[in-house]
Write a protein that holds these residues in place. Structure first.
Motif, mmCIF file in Angstrom:
data_model
loop_
_atom_site.group_PDB
_atom_site.id
_atom_site.type_symbol
_atom_site.label_atom_id
_atom_site.label_comp_id
_atom_site.label_asym_id
_atom_site.label_seq_id
_atom_site.Cartn_x
_atom_site.Cartn_y
_atom_site.Cartn_z
ATOM 1 N N ASP A 271 0.821 -1.218 0.000
ATOM 2 C CA ASP A 271 0.000 0.000 0.000
ATOM 3 C C ASP A 271 0.851 1.263 0.000
ATOM 4 O OD1 ASP A 271 -2.277 -1.532 -0.044
ATOM 5 O OD2 ASP A 271 -2.702 -1.329 2.101
ATOM 6 N N THR A 272 1.943 1.251 0.770
ATOM 7 C CA THR A 272 2.816 2.433 0.816
ATOM 8 C C THR A 272 3.468 2.683 -0.536
ATOM 9 O OG1 THR A 272 3.291 2.039 3.163
ATOM 10 C CG2 THR A 272 4.772 3.503 1.981
ATOM 11 N N ASP A 273 3.977 1.622 -1.166
ATOM 12 C CA ASP A 273 4.567 1.751 -2.499
ATOM 13 C C ASP A 273 3.556 2.343 -3.478
ATOM 14 O OD1 ASP A 273 6.927 0.462 -1.620
ATOM 15 O OD2 ASP A 273 6.085 -1.503 -2.087
ATOM 16 N N LEU A 274 2.355 1.785 -3.463
ATOM 17 C CA LEU A 274 1.330 2.210 -4.409
ATOM 18 C C LEU A 274 0.930 3.664 -4.189
ATOM 19 C CD1 LEU A 274 -0.886 -0.994 -4.366
ATOM 20 C CD2 LEU A 274 0.602 -0.234 -6.233
ATOM 21 N N GLU A 275 0.870 4.082 -2.931
ATOM 22 C CA GLU A 275 0.536 5.468 -2.632
ATOM 23 C C GLU A 275 1.584 6.424 -3.200
ATOM 24 O OE1 GLU A 275 -0.036 8.363 1.305
ATOM 25 O OE2 GLU A 275 0.010 6.185 1.524
ATOM 26 N N ILE A 276 2.859 6.066 -3.035
ATOM 27 C CA ILE A 276 3.936 6.931 -3.521
ATOM 28 C C ILE A 276 3.995 6.907 -5.042
ATOM 29 C CG2 ILE A 276 6.428 7.310 -3.501
ATOM 30 C CD1 ILE A 276 6.427 6.134 -0.652
ATOM 31 N N ILE A 277 3.824 5.734 -5.643
ATOM 32 C CA ILE A 277 3.825 5.636 -7.107
ATOM 33 C C ILE A 277 2.726 6.513 -7.694
ATOM 34 C CG2 ILE A 277 3.323 4.079 -9.043
ATOM 35 C CD1 ILE A 277 4.731 1.860 -7.414
ATOM 36 N N ASN A 278 1.548 6.451 -7.114
ATOM 37 C CA ASN A 278 0.436 7.265 -7.601
ATOM 38 C C ASN A 278 0.725 8.747 -7.445
ATOM 39 O OD1 ASN A 278 -2.141 7.663 -8.709
ATOM 40 N ND2 ASN A 278 -3.081 7.770 -6.684
ATOM 41 N N GLN A 279 1.344 9.124 -6.312
ATOM 42 C CA GLN A 279 1.707 10.519 -6.081
ATOM 43 C C GLN A 279 2.720 11.004 -7.116
ATOM 44 O OE1 GLN A 279 3.482 11.207 -2.245
ATOM 45 N NE2 GLN A 279 3.685 13.415 -2.546
ATOM 46 N N LEU A 280 3.728 10.180 -7.380
ATOM 47 C CA LEU A 280 4.753 10.558 -8.347
ATOM 48 C C LEU A 280 4.183 10.620 -9.769
ATOM 49 C CD1 LEU A 280 7.715 8.366 -7.036
ATOM 50 C CD2 LEU A 280 7.497 10.847 -6.841
ATOM 51 N N TYR A 281 3.292 9.692 -10.082
ATOM 52 C CA TYR A 281 2.702 9.664 -11.417
ATOM 53 C C TYR A 281 1.905 10.931 -11.704
ATOM 54 C CZ TYR A 281 -0.255 8.293 -15.321
ATOM 55 O OH TYR A 281 -0.919 8.264 -16.519
ATOM 56 N N ARG A 282 1.250 11.445 -10.688
ATOM 57 C CA ARG A 282 0.390 12.614 -10.861
ATOM 58 C C ARG A 282 1.114 13.928 -10.604
ATOM 59 N NH1 ARG A 282 -4.175 10.259 -11.932
ATOM 60 N NH2 ARG A 282 -4.645 8.210 -11.033
ATOM 61 N N GLN A 283 2.448 13.856 -10.457
ATOM 62 C CA GLN A 283 3.247 15.055 -10.256
ATOM 63 C C GLN A 283 3.241 15.900 -11.536
ATOM 64 O OE1 GLN A 283 4.685 15.406 -7.326
ATOM 65 N NE2 GLN A 283 6.184 17.038 -7.530
ATOM 66 N N PRO A 284 2.765 17.139 -11.490
ATOM 67 C CA PRO A 284 2.708 17.968 -12.700
ATOM 68 C C PRO A 284 4.094 18.191 -13.301
ATOM 69 C CG PRO A 284 1.413 18.951 -10.924
ATOM 70 C CD PRO A 284 2.208 17.844 -10.304
ATOM 71 N N GLY A 285 4.186 18.008 -14.603
ATOM 72 C CA GLY A 285 5.429 18.318 -15.310
ATOM 73 C C GLY A 285 6.535 17.312 -15.158
ATOM 74 N N SER A 286 6.260 16.165 -14.514
ATOM 75 C CA SER A 286 7.301 15.170 -14.270
ATOM 76 C C SER A 286 6.876 13.816 -14.799
ATOM 77 C CB SER A 286 7.600 15.065 -12.768
ATOM 78 O OG SER A 286 8.551 14.056 -12.509
ATOM 79 N N GLN A 287 7.834 13.096 -15.388
ATOM 80 C CA GLN A 287 7.569 11.743 -15.882
ATOM 81 C C GLN A 287 8.031 10.729 -14.835
ATOM 82 O OE1 GLN A 287 10.102 10.076 -19.050
ATOM 83 N NE2 GLN A 287 8.230 9.451 -20.094
#
Length: 208
Positions: free
Chosen positions: A120-136
């Motif tokens: 769950d922690t991994d998935l939360e961070i992955i989702n946060q990073l994915y939705r980071q504006p301007g970042s791949q």
């Protein structure tokens, strides 16, 4: 390419207020972030590696330079090491949350051991990073030399299916790259993702 250490930040207010593009490395304490940084820059001693998880407690900033172009590489504190204690985990969360608000971030590498499933922690961070504006975002599956090619391919397939089920990601929405720092597997692919962010600018060592 030339690489080297710039500075470290233990608190949000210590993060440099510059405009240079940044590539960040996020993952658990035992995910191999420092080892990957060293392999990516061909600089064995650039980032400090340790057999003890949780040694990185600050955001450590390095430069990667090619000619007159450069980019910042940010090694973030690892998370998930149970012996680090609640206070350390709170510190990690506050520092990383502050760092991830930086508009300078152009590429995020989330590292996880290819042999384990995302929790769950991994998935939360992955989702946060994915939705980071301007970042791949690229999910880097480390220690790929520890399993055979068939199992590695299945691990990638399973993660893609999990991401699609959770968030509706399509296969083209997210890069998943199996890597082995020991065998240089996948390292060139990561270098190719970093290179577009090299840009002209002032001396990073003077911009601290």
């Amino acid at each position: 390419m030339e690489s080297g250490y710039i500075t470290s930040a233990a608190k949000a207010e210590q993060l440099p207020a510059w405009i240079y593009s940044e590539v960040c490395f996020v993952g658990r304490s035992n995910s191999g972030k420092s080892t990957l940084l060293n392999a990516l820059t061909d600089h064995r001693g650039l980032a400090r590696t340790s057999s003890t998880p949780g040694r990185t407690q600050m955001v450590n900033l390095f430069f990667l330079r090619q000619g007159d172009k450069q980019v910042v590489l940010a090694d973030l504190p690892g998370y998930g090491y149970s012996a680090s204690g609640a206070q350390s985990r709170q510190h990690w969360q506050a520092l990383v949350d502050a760092y991830l608000e930086r508009p300078q971030i152009k590429q995020s590498f989330f590292l996880m051991d290819i042999r384990r499933a995302a929790d769950d922690t991994d998935l939360e961070i992955i989702n946060q990073l994915y939705r980071q504006p301007g970042s791949q975002l690229t999910v880097v599956l480390t220690k790929a030399d520890k399993i055979n090619q068939k199992d590695a391919a299945q691990a990638v397939k399973n993660l893609k299916a999990q991401f699609q089920a959770l968030w509706g990601f399509t296969p083209d929405d997210l890069h998943l790259v199996p890597v082995s720092a020991a065998k240089k597997q996948g390292i060139q692919k990561l270098k190719d993702l970093v290179k577009p962010h090299l840009a002209r600018g002032g001396d990073l060592l003077q911009a601290r």
